[in-house]
Write a protein that holds these residues in place. Structure first.
Motif, short mmCIF file in Angstrom:
data_model
loop_
_atom_site.label_atom_id
_atom_site.label_comp_id
_atom_site.label_asym_id
_atom_site.label_seq_id
_atom_site.Cartn_x
_atom_site.Cartn_y
_atom_site.Cartn_z
N ASP A 1 0.83 -1.21 0.00
CA ASP A 1 0.00 0.00 0.00
C ASP A 1 0.87 1.26 0.00
O ASP A 1 0.59 2.22 -0.72
CB ASP A 1 -0.91 0.03 1.23
N ALA A 2 1.91 1.24 0.82
CA ALA A 2 2.80 2.41 0.92
C ALA A 2 3.55 2.65 -0.38
O ALA A 2 3.71 3.79 -0.82
CB ALA A 2 3.78 2.22 2.07
N ALA A 3 4.01 1.57 -1.03
CA ALA A 3 4.72 1.71 -2.30
C ALA A 3 3.81 2.28 -3.38
O ALA A 3 4.22 3.16 -4.16
CB ALA A 3 5.28 0.36 -2.74
N GLN B 1 2.11 6.95 -6.79
CA GLN B 1 1.07 7.87 -7.24
C GLN B 1 1.41 9.31 -6.87
O GLN B 1 1.20 10.23 -7.68
CB GLN B 1 -0.28 7.47 -6.65
N ASP B 2 1.91 9.51 -5.68
CA ASP B 2 2.24 10.87 -5.25
C ASP B 2 3.33 11.49 -6.12
O ASP B 2 3.26 12.68 -6.46
CB ASP B 2 2.69 10.86 -3.78
N ALA B 3 4.33 10.70 -6.50
CA ALA B 3 5.41 11.22 -7.34
C ALA B 3 4.90 11.62 -8.72
O ALA B 3 5.28 12.68 -9.25
CB ALA B 3 6.52 10.19 -7.46
N LEU B 4 4.03 10.80 -9.30
CA LEU B 4 3.50 11.12 -10.62
C LEU B 4 2.53 12.30 -10.56
O LEU B 4 2.52 13.14 -11.46
CB LEU B 4 2.79 9.89 -11.20
N THR B 5 1.72 12.35 -9.51
CA THR B 5 0.79 13.46 -9.38
C THR B 5 1.53 14.78 -9.19
O THR B 5 1.13 15.82 -9.72
CB THR B 5 -0.17 13.21 -8.20
#
Length: 335
Positions: free
Chosen positions: A61-63, A68-72
């Motif tokens: 889940d953390a990965a 997603q956070d990096a791409l967003t």
């Protein structure tokens, strides 16, 4: 004649005026076109990324969240995610991967070994990034793996220093004699880890036995056997164990058998200590790789597998208290 000459002059002036106006009108669309082109360039392209996560547990889940956070952060609303969870079922990974290929996603994130293998079987064209994969050579059947897959595959590894994890057994339990290595035989990277750790433990003088279960149907009985015959148990970064850490804890803690875990999520569920990475940070690193691939900054076939830059010693406060264990210096509690 004077009147005719005047009329001709006036007609010529009007013609020149109309020509000048026509020239202005032709330039205006060109200027507007340039403005539209500039707007399109600033908005950038849009991307669809398919994510296949093997099972719902803390590490994976953390990965996924870090990815997603990096791409967003890089693309904002210009990136869309198709997130699917296989719930620990390997055939479902294949179904998900084939669905991504049919949908024509721009990139696939394979979170864990089974999704990676399924994605590789599904496409040789769409870029595939793995994460939470321990050893890519083992996962993809590449002998003498040099760190670069060389195809449409790259990613990040969650491999911790296995010799240091073995040394933790000695640090915590120097008087122990027998170590059981508990893992799921369906996960090839788990086999790789327990083989490596066993060799290190035997160098330290421990007697080791591998306890492999095939799936959750025989997990409890195999775990009970390991607890009955081991002073200490080692559990690698095994997705089935992580997804069923409560089952392991319910058997081993009452029996007074401590567990050294391969990662923080398993340690939080059933272990006393671990040398672990941040899976969120691993996901961020994978996301940064994805940004470079999608923007054309990097060629995935030339991208080496990336590894976590640091590892942290952690302990499970509740289980250590229940087992009456003294925590060595240099450890921090699992959140």
């Amino acid at each position: 004649m004077n009147k005719k000459l005047l009329a001709l002059i006036l007609a010529g002036v009007m013609t020149l005026g109309l020509t000048a106006c026509g020239g202005s009108q032709e330039e205006t669309p060109a200027e507007n076109s340039g403005e539209e082109s500039s707007t399109q360039e600033s908005s950038g392209a849009t991307y669809t990324v398919g994510i296949c996560q093997y099972a719902p547990h803390d590490a994976l889940d953390a990965a996924t969240q870090g990815f997603q956070d990096a791409l967003t952060e890089a693309f904002g609303d210009a990136v869309a995610f198709e997130l699917q969870n296989a719930a620990g079922d390997t055939p479902t990974c294949a179904t998900i991967a084939n669905g991504f290929v049919s949908a024509g996603v721009d990139l696939i994130l394979a979170n864990a070994t089974a999704p990676l293998q399924a994605a590789v079987a599904a496409t040789s064209d769409i870029p595939i990034l793995g994460t939470s994969v321990t050893e890519y050579g083992v996962a993809l059947g590449i002998s003498d793996f040099n760190g670069v897959v060389g195809t449409n595959v790259s990613g990040t590894s969650d491999l911790a220093p296995l010799d240091q994890q073995a040394a933790m057994v000695q640090e915590w339990f120097p008087d122990a004699k027998t170590v059981g290595l508990l893992y799921c035989s369906a996960e090839p990277n788990s086999q790789y880890q327990v083989d490596t750790v066993q060799a290190e433990l035997e160098k330290l003088g421990y007697t080791c036995t591998q306890y492999a279960f095939s799936d959750t149907n025989d997990m409890a009985s195999v775990t009970q056997n390991a607890a009955d015959n081991s002073d200490v148990i080692y559990v690698p970064t095994d997705n089935t164990c992580a997804n069923n850490a409560g089952v392991i804890d319910n058997i081993c803690r009452p029996a007074g058998v401590p567990i050294i875990a391969g990662e923080e999520g398993i340690c939080g569920g059933c272990g006393v200590a671990t040398l672990s990475i941040s899976y969120y940070d691993l996901g961020v690193t994978t996301g940064e790789m994805a940004v470079k691939i999608l923007t054309g900054e990097a060629d995935i076939s030339e991208m080496p597998i990336e590894y976590a830059p640091q590892f942290t010693k952690k302990y499970n406060e509740a289980i250590c208290a229940d087992l009456g264990l003294t925590v060595p210096e240099g450890y921090e509690a699992v959140a």
